[in-house]
Design an enzyme around this catalytic site. Sequence first.
Site, PDB file in Angstrom:
ATOM      1  N   ASP A  34     -83.509  40.692 -11.377  1.00  0.00           N
ATOM      2  CA  ASP A  34     -82.649  39.528 -11.777  1.00  0.00           C
ATOM      3  C   ASP A  34     -81.372  39.222 -11.222  1.00  0.00           C
ATOM      4  O   ASP A  34     -80.484  38.404 -11.506  1.00  0.00           O
ATOM      5  CB  ASP A  34     -82.006  39.895 -13.294  1.00  0.00           C
ATOM      6  CG  ASP A  34     -83.237  39.722 -14.535  1.00  0.00           C
ATOM      7  OD1 ASP A  34     -84.289  39.292 -14.029  1.00  0.00           O
ATOM      8  OD2 ASP A  34     -83.175  40.373 -15.375  1.00  0.00           O
ATOM      9  N   HIS A 238     -76.142  48.497  15.329  1.00  0.00           N
ATOM     10  CA  HIS A 238     -76.197  47.592  14.406  1.00  0.00           C
ATOM     11  C   HIS A 238     -75.487  48.549  12.984  1.00  0.00           C
ATOM     12  O   HIS A 238     -76.230  48.322  11.694  1.00  0.00           O
ATOM     13  CB  HIS A 238     -77.525  47.125  14.045  1.00  0.00           C
ATOM     14  CG  HIS A 238     -78.031  46.272  14.825  1.00  0.00           C
ATOM     15  ND1 HIS A 238     -79.508  45.931  15.068  1.00  0.00           N
ATOM     16  CD2 HIS A 238     -77.356  45.539  15.657  1.00  0.00           C
ATOM     17  CE1 HIS A 238     -79.633  44.885  16.097  1.00  0.00           C
ATOM     18  NE2 HIS A 238     -78.127  44.646  16.415  1.00  0.00           N
ATOM     19  N   ASP A 255     -67.128  43.835  14.667  1.00  0.00           N
ATOM     20  CA  ASP A 255     -68.143  42.733  15.024  1.00  0.00           C
ATOM     21  C   ASP A 255     -68.303  42.004  13.665  1.00  0.00           C
ATOM     22  O   ASP A 255     -68.990  42.443  12.901  1.00  0.00           O
ATOM     23  CB  ASP A 255     -69.548  43.211  15.546  1.00  0.00           C
ATOM     24  CG  ASP A 255     -70.362  42.173  16.136  1.00  0.00           C
ATOM     25  OD1 ASP A 255     -70.003  40.929  15.778  1.00  0.00           O
ATOM     26  OD2 ASP A 255     -71.269  42.528  16.879  1.00  0.00           O
ATOM     27  N   ASP A 266     -69.273  34.726  16.307  1.00  0.00           N
ATOM     28  CA  ASP A 266     -69.582  36.261  16.440  1.00  0.00           C
ATOM     29  C   ASP A 266     -68.911  36.743  17.202  1.00  0.00           C
ATOM     30  O   ASP A 266     -68.942  36.418  18.563  1.00  0.00           O
ATOM     31  CB  ASP A 266     -71.024  35.881  16.994  1.00  0.00           C
ATOM     32  CG  ASP A 266     -71.772  37.351  17.159  1.00  0.00           C
ATOM     33  OD1 ASP A 266     -71.165  38.399  16.719  1.00  0.00           O
ATOM     34  OD2 ASP A 266     -73.109  37.355  17.877  1.00  0.00           O
ATOM     35  N   HIS A 345     -77.775  46.687  25.514  1.00  0.00           N
ATOM     36  CA  HIS A 345     -78.245  45.363  25.056  1.00  0.00           C
ATOM     37  C   HIS A 345     -78.065  44.221  26.013  1.00  0.00           C
ATOM     38  O   HIS A 345     -77.216  44.643  27.192  1.00  0.00           O
ATOM     39  CB  HIS A 345     -77.731  44.915  23.720  1.00  0.00           C
ATOM     40  CG  HIS A 345     -76.249  45.222  23.742  1.00  0.00           C
ATOM     41  ND1 HIS A 345     -75.256  44.183  24.178  1.00  0.00           N
ATOM     42  CD2 HIS A 345     -75.291  46.230  23.479  1.00  0.00           C
ATOM     43  CE1 HIS A 345     -74.187  44.537  23.855  1.00  0.00           C
ATOM     44  NE2 HIS A 345     -74.054  45.736  23.721  1.00  0.00           N
ATOM     45  N   HIS A 349     -76.498  35.738  23.587  1.00  0.00           N
ATOM     46  CA  HIS A 349     -77.531  35.036  23.188  1.00  0.00           C
ATOM     47  C   HIS A 349     -77.075  33.769  22.500  1.00  0.00           C
ATOM     48  O   HIS A 349     -75.793  33.529  22.677  1.00  0.00           O
ATOM     49  CB  HIS A 349     -77.920  35.893  21.727  1.00  0.00           C
ATOM     50  CG  HIS A 349     -76.677  36.309  20.915  1.00  0.00           C
ATOM     51  ND1 HIS A 349     -76.259  35.436  19.763  1.00  0.00           N
ATOM     52  CD2 HIS A 349     -76.358  37.477  20.691  1.00  0.00           C
ATOM     53  CE1 HIS A 349     -75.153  36.108  19.248  1.00  0.00           C
ATOM     54  NE2 HIS A 349     -75.100  37.352  19.875  1.00  0.00           N
ATOM     55  N   HIS A 356     -77.913  34.513  16.012  1.00  0.00           N
ATOM     56  CA  HIS A 356     -79.002  34.802  17.131  1.00  0.00           C
ATOM     57  C   HIS A 356     -79.642  33.301  17.076  1.00  0.00           C
ATOM     58  O   HIS A 356     -80.788  33.200  16.341  1.00  0.00           O
ATOM     59  CB  HIS A 356     -79.806  35.708  17.121  1.00  0.00           C
ATOM     60  CG  HIS A 356     -79.007  37.385  17.437  1.00  0.00           C
ATOM     61  ND1 HIS A 356     -79.634  38.241  17.065  1.00  0.00           N
ATOM     62  CD2 HIS A 356     -77.693  37.425  17.415  1.00  0.00           C
ATOM     63  CE1 HIS A 356     -78.798  39.399  17.346  1.00  0.00           C
ATOM     64  NE2 HIS A 356     -77.949  38.862  17.583  1.00  0.00           N
ATOM     65  N   GLU A 379     -71.036  39.293  25.675  1.00  0.00           N
ATOM     66  CA  GLU A 379     -70.544  40.417  24.731  1.00  0.00           C
ATOM     67  C   GLU A 379     -70.978  41.975  25.400  1.00  0.00           C
ATOM     68  O   GLU A 379     -71.744  42.725  24.821  1.00  0.00           O
ATOM     69  CB  GLU A 379     -71.127  40.471  23.416  1.00  0.00           C
ATOM     70  CG  GLU A 379     -72.750  40.227  23.522  1.00  0.00           C
ATOM     71  CD  GLU A 379     -73.219  40.108  21.670  1.00  0.00           C
ATOM     72  OE1 GLU A 379     -73.025  41.083  21.170  1.00  0.00           O
ATOM     73  OE2 GLU A 379     -73.812  39.171  21.456  1.00  0.00           O
ATOM     74  N   TYR A 383     -71.278  52.376  25.249  1.00  0.00           N
ATOM     75  CA  TYR A 383     -71.141  53.327  24.455  1.00  0.00           C
ATOM     76  C   TYR A 383     -71.699  54.633  24.497  1.00  0.00           C
ATOM     77  O   TYR A 383     -72.575  54.977  25.153  1.00  0.00           O
ATOM     78  CB  TYR A 383     -72.474  52.877  23.168  1.00  0.00           C
ATOM     79  CG  TYR A 383     -72.490  51.029  22.919  1.00  0.00           C
ATOM     80  CD1 TYR A 383     -71.519  50.688  22.156  1.00  0.00           C
ATOM     81  CD2 TYR A 383     -72.956  50.282  23.767  1.00  0.00           C
ATOM     82  CE1 TYR A 383     -71.534  49.377  21.763  1.00  0.00           C
ATOM     83  CE2 TYR A 383     -72.924  48.932  23.774  1.00  0.00           C
ATOM     84  CZ  TYR A 383     -72.140  48.358  22.742  1.00  0.00           C
ATOM     85  OH  TYR A 383     -71.846  47.092  22.613  1.00  0.00           O
ATOM     86  N   ARG A 401     -67.194  47.153  22.725  1.00  0.00           N
ATOM     87  CA  ARG A 401     -67.757  45.993  22.721  1.00  0.00           C
ATOM     88  C   ARG A 401     -66.635  44.862  22.803  1.00  0.00           C
ATOM     89  O   ARG A 401     -65.814  44.985  21.915  1.00  0.00           O
ATOM     90  CB  ARG A 401     -69.052  45.783  21.875  1.00  0.00           C
ATOM     91  CG  ARG A 401     -69.569  44.310  22.044  1.00  0.00           C
ATOM     92  CD  ARG A 401     -70.814  44.009  21.449  1.00  0.00           C
ATOM     93  NE  ARG A 401     -70.859  44.235  19.911  1.00  0.00           N
ATOM     94  CZ  ARG A 401     -71.447  45.218  19.326  1.00  0.00           C
ATOM     95  NH1 ARG A 401     -71.823  46.435  19.945  1.00  0.00           N
ATOM     96  NH2 ARG A 401     -71.499  45.123  17.899  1.00  0.00           N
ATOM     97  N   GLU A 403     -66.759  40.646  22.527  1.00  0.00           N
ATOM     98  CA  GLU A 403     -67.740  39.458  22.532  1.00  0.00           C
ATOM     99  C   GLU A 403     -66.897  38.321  22.068  1.00  0.00           C
ATOM    100  O   GLU A 403     -66.146  38.234  21.142  1.00  0.00           O
ATOM    101  CB  GLU A 403     -68.338  39.839  21.187  1.00  0.00           C
ATOM    102  CG  GLU A 403     -69.476  38.524  20.930  1.00  0.00           C
ATOM    103  CD  GLU A 403     -70.461  39.155  19.905  1.00  0.00           C
ATOM    104  OE1 GLU A 403     -70.243  39.748  18.983  1.00  0.00           O
ATOM    105  OE2 GLU A 403     -71.654  38.452  19.970  1.00  0.00           O
TER     106      GLU A 403
HETATM  107  N1  GLY Z   1     -73.328  40.243  15.469  1.00  0.00           N
HETATM  108  C1  GLY Z   1     -74.718  40.425  16.164  1.00  0.00           C
HETATM  109  C2  GLY Z   1     -74.576  40.358  17.569  1.00  0.00           C
HETATM  110  O1  GLY Z   1     -73.688  40.501  17.992  1.00  0.00           O
HETATM  111  O2  GLY Z   1     -75.223  39.890  18.234  1.00  0.00           O
HETATM  112 MN    MN Z   2     -71.564  40.192  17.372  1.00  0.00          MN
HETATM  113 MN    MN Z   3     -73.737  38.686  19.481  1.00  0.00          MN
END
Ligand code: GLY
Ligand code: MN
Ligand code: MN
Length: 436
Positions: A34, A238, A255, A266, A345, A349, A356, A379, A383, A401, A403
């Site tokens: 619900d 993540h 982030d 972002d 990574h 993006h 994304h 970004e 790590y 990081r 970004e």
């Molecule tokens: N927050 C997702 C990324 O940085 O791609």
């Molecule tokens: Mn991000």
């Molecule tokens: Mn990002």
Amino acid sequence: MKEFAARRRRLMHMMGRGTIAILPTAPVRLRNRDVEYPYRPDSDFYYLTGFPEPEAVAVLLPGRSQGEYILFCRERDPGLEVWTGPRAGQEGARAHYGADDAFPIGDIDDILPGLMENREKVFYTMGSCPEYDQRIPEWLQQIRAKSRAGVHAPGEIVALDHLLHEMRLFKSRREISHMRRAARISAAAHRRAMQCCRPGLYEYHLEAELLATFMRHGCRSPAYPPIVGGGGNACVLHYTANDAELRDGDLVLIDAGAEYRHYAADITRTFPVNGRFTAPQRAIYELVLAAQEAAIARVRPGNHWLDPHQAAVRVLTRGLRDLGLLRGDLRHLLKKEACKRFFMHRTGHWLGMDVHDVGDYKVGDAWRLLEPGMVLTVEPGLYIPAGSRGVAKKWWNIGVRIEDDVLVTRDGCDILSKDVPKTVAEIEALVGTACE
Ligand code: GLY
Ligand code: MN
Ligand code: MN
């Protein structure tokens, strides 16, 4: 509404006459019994319609004299509207959302096959919605069954996303202004989190400051679940648990980006919980910052998509070697992509309605060239989780990081998220200044 109409016209021009496009919006999703997740329309659907309600399907019929844009949507229902609020209904769809015609969503099975008759191609993104993935072939089958009556069924289903995502990749002035706003509000939230941070708080206390700032400035929702990771949690890419204590001597990585009028920011910043970088933290931080600056310097028209990433990788690899975290000849380290161990990574993006965002990164076999109006993130990160083998202990639990959101302009780029401190001195001056 003018901009939505112009988008539909452009898309229909690209589709050509004798075609039909079918775009369902996102379904309502259940969180648990619900209880629904907050509703967010599908970005492709919203980009073309501006229609905010669930249970809707947009249909485009280029060249159709009785109307090119048809919206199927929920009917008005005074009983239900008492519970969930007003609905546009079919009249509202025509009057306020520019539909040439509108029908109840419950009638779609009766009406849509008729609209598909004698069209050559159906533009639809297979895999986008399980319900319609199944119904569209069924409708085609129904139309084929009428062939003896002279009805011709479309021969092709064509992916709509090629055309549409190419449009979404290039942001209009209005879109850029929404994205600038999303980035400014997110920047204010990051500054607020820095100001409020002190040892002994929990990660979700900083998340609360972020969300409160988003909402205070008119953003109802983050663009994605914020990451607030202290110490080793910063090394979980993540991480969203956000439930650990922030400890004296650790870094914290945030982030987080707000969504403003369906456009995302972002942004990531990393800073010391107690306001002072230790020497190893500072060394890693300065290295990531240098990599990010080198990458941003490569964002300009004519450079290709991978240029910023390659610039960041070069700076990081050389820096890791200078710090003793990688050993060997620089050329060899670059060739075997040695820095992937600590930077696993890509440097960015596309960014837009989706965090994304859509748009091809390659055209054929070649990386895409950057062009004005594109927005991307830059970004890089490093790590180093606890227990990293062959890595001196002083580096453990450092995750950094940085970004930013970057618009490609005619002569270079514009950093939409520039209002968040980034240098060591700026950060040390700000962290903890608003602690009660
Ligand atoms: N927050 C997702 C990324 O940085 O791609
Ligand atoms: Mn991000
Ligand atoms: Mn990002």
